[in-house]
Design an enzyme around this catalytic site. Structure first.
Site, PDB file in Angstrom:
ATOM      1  N   LYS A 107       6.032  -0.878  -2.619  1.00  0.00           N
ATOM      2  CA  LYS A 107       7.413  -1.640  -3.289  1.00  0.00           C
ATOM      3  C   LYS A 107       7.993  -0.800  -4.907  1.00  0.00           C
ATOM      4  O   LYS A 107       6.139  -1.346  -5.156  1.00  0.00           O
ATOM      5  CB  LYS A 107       8.238  -2.254  -2.844  1.00  0.00           C
ATOM      6  CG  LYS A 107       7.069  -3.515  -2.992  1.00  0.00           C
ATOM      7  CD  LYS A 107       7.504  -4.375  -4.274  1.00  0.00           C
ATOM      8  CE  LYS A 107       6.335  -5.540  -4.986  1.00  0.00           C
ATOM      9  NZ  LYS A 107       6.283  -6.019  -6.370  1.00  0.00           N
ATOM     10  N   ALA A 163      -1.412  -4.188  -8.630  1.00  0.00           N
ATOM     11  CA  ALA A 163      -0.808  -3.826  -9.359  1.00  0.00           C
ATOM     12  C   ALA A 163       0.848  -3.648  -9.786  1.00  0.00           C
ATOM     13  O   ALA A 163       1.060  -2.804 -10.555  1.00  0.00           O
ATOM     14  CB  ALA A 163      -0.656  -1.459  -9.313  1.00  0.00           C
ATOM     15  N   GLY A 164       1.371  -4.495  -8.925  1.00  0.00           N
ATOM     16  CA  GLY A 164       2.371  -4.588  -8.551  1.00  0.00           C
ATOM     17  C   GLY A 164       3.141  -3.871  -7.385  1.00  0.00           C
ATOM     18  O   GLY A 164       4.052  -4.258  -7.682  1.00  0.00           O
ATOM     19  N   LEU A 165       2.131  -3.195  -6.960  1.00  0.00           N
ATOM     20  CA  LEU A 165       3.206  -2.042  -6.079  1.00  0.00           C
ATOM     21  C   LEU A 165       2.545  -3.100  -4.208  1.00  0.00           C
ATOM     22  O   LEU A 165       3.201  -1.784  -3.602  1.00  0.00           O
ATOM     23  CB  LEU A 165       2.363  -0.646  -6.596  1.00  0.00           C
ATOM     24  CG  LEU A 165       3.280  -0.815  -7.458  1.00  0.00           C
ATOM     25  CD1 LEU A 165       2.458   0.725  -7.554  1.00  0.00           C
ATOM     26  CD2 LEU A 165       4.212  -0.017  -8.058  1.00  0.00           C
ATOM     27  N   ALA A 166       2.176  -4.039  -3.970  1.00  0.00           N
ATOM     28  CA  ALA A 166       2.344  -4.203  -2.617  1.00  0.00           C
ATOM     29  C   ALA A 166       1.695  -3.744  -1.838  1.00  0.00           C
ATOM     30  O   ALA A 166       1.818  -3.891  -0.828  1.00  0.00           O
ATOM     31  CB  ALA A 166       3.650  -4.316  -2.536  1.00  0.00           C
ATOM     32  N   GLY A 167       0.835  -3.268  -2.686  1.00  0.00           N
ATOM     33  CA  GLY A 167      -0.221  -2.489  -1.726  1.00  0.00           C
ATOM     34  C   GLY A 167      -1.039  -2.738  -0.977  1.00  0.00           C
ATOM     35  O   GLY A 167      -1.155  -2.399   1.050  1.00  0.00           O
ATOM     36  N   GLY A 168      -1.668  -4.353  -0.603  1.00  0.00           N
ATOM     37  CA  GLY A 168      -2.216  -5.288   0.355  1.00  0.00           C
ATOM     38  C   GLY A 168      -1.090  -5.363   1.192  1.00  0.00           C
ATOM     39  O   GLY A 168      -1.479  -5.439   2.728  1.00  0.00           O
ATOM     40  N   ASP A 198       4.991 -10.320   0.452  1.00  0.00           N
ATOM     41  CA  ASP A 198       5.861  -9.260  -0.134  1.00  0.00           C
ATOM     42  C   ASP A 198       5.591  -8.825   1.361  1.00  0.00           C
ATOM     43  O   ASP A 198       6.063  -7.470   1.648  1.00  0.00           O
ATOM     44  CB  ASP A 198       5.125  -8.851  -0.825  1.00  0.00           C
ATOM     45  CG  ASP A 198       5.852  -8.833  -2.186  1.00  0.00           C
ATOM     46  OD1 ASP A 198       6.337  -9.627  -2.527  1.00  0.00           O
ATOM     47  OD2 ASP A 198       5.460  -8.571  -3.029  1.00  0.00           O
TER      48      ASP A 198
END
Ligand code: ATP
Length: 292
Positions: A10, A97-102, A136
């Protein structure tokens, strides 16, 4: 039996912090949307009644510290599931990274196990479990585009934003979300993002207004600490980006680009500067399909 589930990253089109709550969480208001950069989560039923996990990125934890593992554990406990599962995460989204991967891996695990374990739960029910994992994760359960409030778990679903390209660039640093929020003085924020304008831009499918209405209060913490983040923003703008912003607590920065012809100019300019660069599309609509 085995299934694969797509777990998209995201980006934040806006991220505002309204105040610090008595429970020490921050009350946020943010517009989030999914992009076409995704991990793949494979789920396989196993003989033993246990959860085990492997990830293609060896530095990602493979135990209960992994959000996907936690998702399986919570679902198993709450619904008394007596079957075991092996989880494999093919990691494509940069970590921390701020991309909500986890968070997205956790959400994909919830959606996938709902099928694999025949639980018949609605997305709303899965989102309740998701809220126990992280702020998130409920958004990632639905995907698409949403306005998130509270800690991030109160969601209002939105239409897909005007279609465009997103060029993402992550400098080689990992940023701790907790640390960034910890260093934010909610009562001293200099500039709040124009959230209402962003909602209007999405409602009216106005790309120009969307690109002008990006904003993230966490830049006030991350930009002064990591000069590379600011340099990437400047390089993107110089190369013709329509709008640029740091996603989440960073350090990933993204450029919104309407014209395809500009995408590779920006991509190439960044590749000379950082290794992790991706040119993708906004997904906008929820893409929750099980892959296979
Ligand atoms: P968010 O926006 O949800 O905070 P992020 O993009 O900032 O996410 P993640 O990639 O989710 O950050 O990683 C944050 C930390 O969570 C990492 O340091 C990692 O050790 C841990 N983690 C737990 N599970 C996972 C997972 N499945 N993938 C990546 N990191 C994970």
């Amino acid at each position: 039996m085995r299934i694969s589930v797509k777990a998209p990253a995201k980006i934040n089109l806006t991220l505002d912090v309204l105040f610090k709550r008595p429970d020490s969480y921050h009350e946020v208001e943010m517009v989030m949307t999914t992009v076409d950069l995704a991990d793949r989560v494979d789920l396989m039923l196993i003989e033993k009644d246990e959860i085990n996990l492997d990830c293609s990125a060896s530095f990602v934890p493979d135990d209960v510290r992994n959000h996907a593992y936690k998702a399986a554990m919570l679902l198993k406990e709450r619904y008394g599931v007596k079957q075991g599962v092996h989880i494999y995460i093919d990691k494509q989204i940069p970590v921390a990274a701020g991309l909500a991967g986890g968070s997205s891996d956790a959400a994909a695990t919830l959606r996938g196990l709902n099928r694999l374990w025949n639980l018949g739960l609605s997305l709303d029910e899965l989102a309740e479990v998701a809220a126990e994992i992280g702020s998130d994760v409920p958004f990632c359960v639905y995907g698409g585009t949403a306005l998130a409030r509270g800690r991030g778990e109160k969601l209002k679903h939105l239409a897909a934003p005007p279609p465009c390209w997103v060029v993402l660039a992550k400098p080689p640093i990992g940023v701790s979300t907790a640390e960034v929020y910890g260093n934010l003085r909610a009562d001293q924020i200099k500039e709040h993002p124009p959230t209402e304008k962003m909602l209007q831009a999405i409602g009216q499918q106005d790309f120009g207004l969307m690109a002008r209405s990006l904003g993230n209060v966490l830049e006030e913490v991350t930009l002064p600490r990591y000069p590379q983040v600011r340099q990437i923003k400047e390089l993107m703008l110089e190369s013709g980006a329509d709008g640029v912003l740091m996603s989440g607590s960073g350090p990933t920065v993204y450029a919104l680009v309407q014209k395809e012809a500009k995408v590779y100019r920006i991509y190439n300019a960044l590749r000379g500067f950082v290794k992790d660069v991706y040119a993708v599309r906004i997904l906008g609509e929820a893409e929750l399909e099980v892959l296979a």
